[in-house]
Design an enzyme around this catalytic site. Structure first.
Site, PDB file in Angstrom:
ATOM      1  N   LYS A   1    -102.950 -52.777  57.719  1.00 52.33           N
ATOM      2  CA  LYS A   1    -102.118 -51.680  58.225  1.00 52.33           C
ATOM      3  C   LYS A   1    -102.147 -51.663  59.769  1.00 52.33           C
ATOM      4  CE  LYS A   1    -102.987 -48.720  54.175  1.00 52.33           C
ATOM      5  NZ  LYS A   1    -103.389 -47.350  53.764  1.00 52.33           N
TER       6      LYS A   1
ATOM      7  N   TYR B   1     -94.145 -46.481  49.519  1.00 53.68           N
ATOM      8  CA  TYR B   1     -95.007 -45.346  49.183  1.00 53.68           C
ATOM      9  C   TYR B   1     -94.280 -44.306  48.318  1.00 53.68           C
ATOM     10  CZ  TYR B   1     -98.863 -46.873  52.214  1.00 53.68           C
ATOM     11  OH  TYR B   1     -99.914 -47.555  52.773  1.00 53.68           O
TER      12      TYR B   1
ATOM     13  N   ASN C   1    -107.155 -46.224  56.989  1.00 54.89           N
ATOM     14  CA  ASN C   1    -108.122 -46.966  56.163  1.00 54.89           C
ATOM     15  C   ASN C   1    -107.828 -48.473  56.098  1.00 54.89           C
ATOM     16  OD1 ASN C   1    -105.944 -46.867  54.452  1.00 54.89           O
ATOM     17  ND2 ASN C   1    -107.000 -45.805  52.790  1.00 54.89           N
TER      18      ASN C   1
ATOM     19  N   HIS D   1    -104.079 -52.164  52.732  1.00 54.89           N
ATOM     20  CA  HIS D   1    -103.417 -51.778  51.473  1.00 54.89           C
ATOM     21  C   HIS D   1    -103.545 -52.932  50.491  1.00 54.89           C
ATOM     22  CE1 HIS D   1    -100.466 -50.413  48.562  1.00 54.89           C
ATOM     23  NE2 HIS D   1    -100.078 -51.681  48.523  1.00 54.89           N
TER      24      HIS D   1
ATOM     25  N   GLU E   1     -94.392 -54.712  44.772  1.00 54.39           N
ATOM     26  CA  GLU E   1     -94.646 -54.760  46.218  1.00 54.39           C
ATOM     27  C   GLU E   1     -94.372 -56.163  46.790  1.00 54.39           C
ATOM     28  OE1 GLU E   1     -98.617 -53.153  46.385  1.00 54.39           O
ATOM     29  OE2 GLU E   1     -97.888 -51.122  45.960  1.00 54.39           O
TER      30      GLU E   1
HETATM   31  P1  IDP Z   1    -104.853 -46.835  47.981  1.00 54.67           P
HETATM   32  O1  IDP Z   1    -104.298 -47.214  49.331  1.00 54.67           O
HETATM   33  O2  IDP Z   1    -106.356 -47.010  47.938  1.00 54.67           O
HETATM   34  O3  IDP Z   1    -104.143 -47.490  46.833  1.00 54.67           O
HETATM   35  P2  IDP Z   1    -103.385 -44.387  47.369  1.00 54.67           P
HETATM   36  O4  IDP Z   1    -103.932 -43.240  46.573  1.00 54.67           O
HETATM   37  O5  IDP Z   1    -102.300 -45.219  46.760  1.00 54.67           O
HETATM   38  O6  IDP Z   1    -104.633 -45.269  47.830  1.00 54.67           O
HETATM   39  O7  IDP Z   1    -102.843 -43.770  48.732  1.00 54.67           O
HETATM   40  C1  IDP Z   1    -102.062 -44.541  49.607  1.00 54.67           C
HETATM   41  C2  IDP Z   1    -102.518 -44.290  51.014  1.00 54.67           C
HETATM   42  O8  IDP Z   1    -102.224 -42.947  51.362  1.00 54.67           O
HETATM   43  C3  IDP Z   1    -104.027 -44.430  51.252  1.00 54.67           C
HETATM   44  O9  IDP Z   1    -104.428 -45.749  51.496  1.00 54.67           O
HETATM   45  C4  IDP Z   1    -104.246 -43.547  52.452  1.00 54.67           C
HETATM   46  O10 IDP Z   1    -103.989 -44.263  53.665  1.00 54.67           O
HETATM   47  C5  IDP Z   1    -103.192 -42.476  52.281  1.00 54.67           C
HETATM   48  N1  IDP Z   1    -103.782 -41.243  51.742  1.00 54.67           N
HETATM   49  C6  IDP Z   1    -104.247 -41.058  50.487  1.00 54.67           C
HETATM   50  N2  IDP Z   1    -104.722 -39.811  50.336  1.00 54.67           N
HETATM   51  C7  IDP Z   1    -104.539 -39.210  51.550  1.00 54.67           C
HETATM   52  C8  IDP Z   1    -104.810 -37.879  52.030  1.00 54.67           C
HETATM   53  O11 IDP Z   1    -105.333 -37.007  51.318  1.00 54.67           O
HETATM   54  N3  IDP Z   1    -104.468 -37.645  53.346  1.00 54.67           N
HETATM   55  C9  IDP Z   1    -103.895 -38.588  54.146  1.00 54.67           C
HETATM   56  N4  IDP Z   1    -103.614 -39.833  53.711  1.00 54.67           N
HETATM   57  C10 IDP Z   1    -103.932 -40.122  52.440  1.00 54.67           C
END
Ligand code: IDP
Length: 148
Positions: free
Chosen positions: A9, A49, A112, A115, A126
């Site tokens: 990312k 997303y 984080n 992805h 994807e």
């Molecule tokens: P993943 O990336 O581990 O698959 P997902 O639940 O699909 O996780 O969420 C997609 C992305 O959305 C996450 O990687 C994170 O960057 C963001 N995200 C998830 N939950 C939150 C939140 O509560 N606040 C802000 N960003 C979030």
């Protein structure tokens, strides 16, 4: 052979983590079959997303993923989808184990670093969102017989 979509990312690109992340998956024994540095157009970000459209952080998520270049990749290998997810670590870096990408480098859920597709269906979706078929390379490596 299974394929997955992984993406460094914008925060990972800015923090110069592309090489480290590619290296982890290479050393594990997975094979890179497609890669590109790119800026994600708004529409692609919203599609990618789409499952989070109703979540309160959707706008923030789309703004973030379009805020700078990403490094999009397709990796191939046995059980690569699930194994890559465990190498990435938990979504929220506070829960991510040391030794995982997020456990080692990330501090907050909004930034984080990486992805990765979470199922065969999302991998297929994807990969086709980000790559044309001709951008994926099919090749064999002699080392494979020492991995499988
Ligand atoms: P993943 O990336 O581990 O698959 P997902 O639940 O699909 O996780 O969420 C997609 C992305 O959305 C996450 O990687 C994170 O960057 C963001 N995200 C998830 N939950 C939150 C939140 O509560 N606040 C802000 N960003 C979030």
């Amino acid at each position: 052979m299974e394929k997955t979509f992984l993406m460094v990312k914008p925060d990972g690109v800015q923090r110069s983590l592309i090489g480290d992340i590619v290296s982890r998956f290479e050393k594990k024994g997975f094979q890179l079959v497609g890669a590109k540095l790119m800026s994600i157009p708004q529409e692609l970000a919203e599609q990618h997303y789409g499952e989070h459209k109703e979540r309160p952080f959707f706008g923030e998520l789309v703004d973030f993923i379009t805020s700078g270049p990403v490094f999009a990749m397709v990796w191939e290998g046995e059980n690569v989808i699930a194994t890559a997810r465990s190498m990435m670590g938990a979504t929220n870096p506070k829960d991510a184990a040391p030794g995982t990408v997020r456990g080692d480098y990330a501090a907050t859920v909004g930034k984080n670093i990486i992805h990765g597709s979470d199922s065969p269906a999302s991998a297929e979706r994807e990969i086709s969102l980000f790559f044309k078929e001709e951008e994926l390379v099919s090749y064999s490596k002699l080392i494979s017989e020492w991995i499988y």
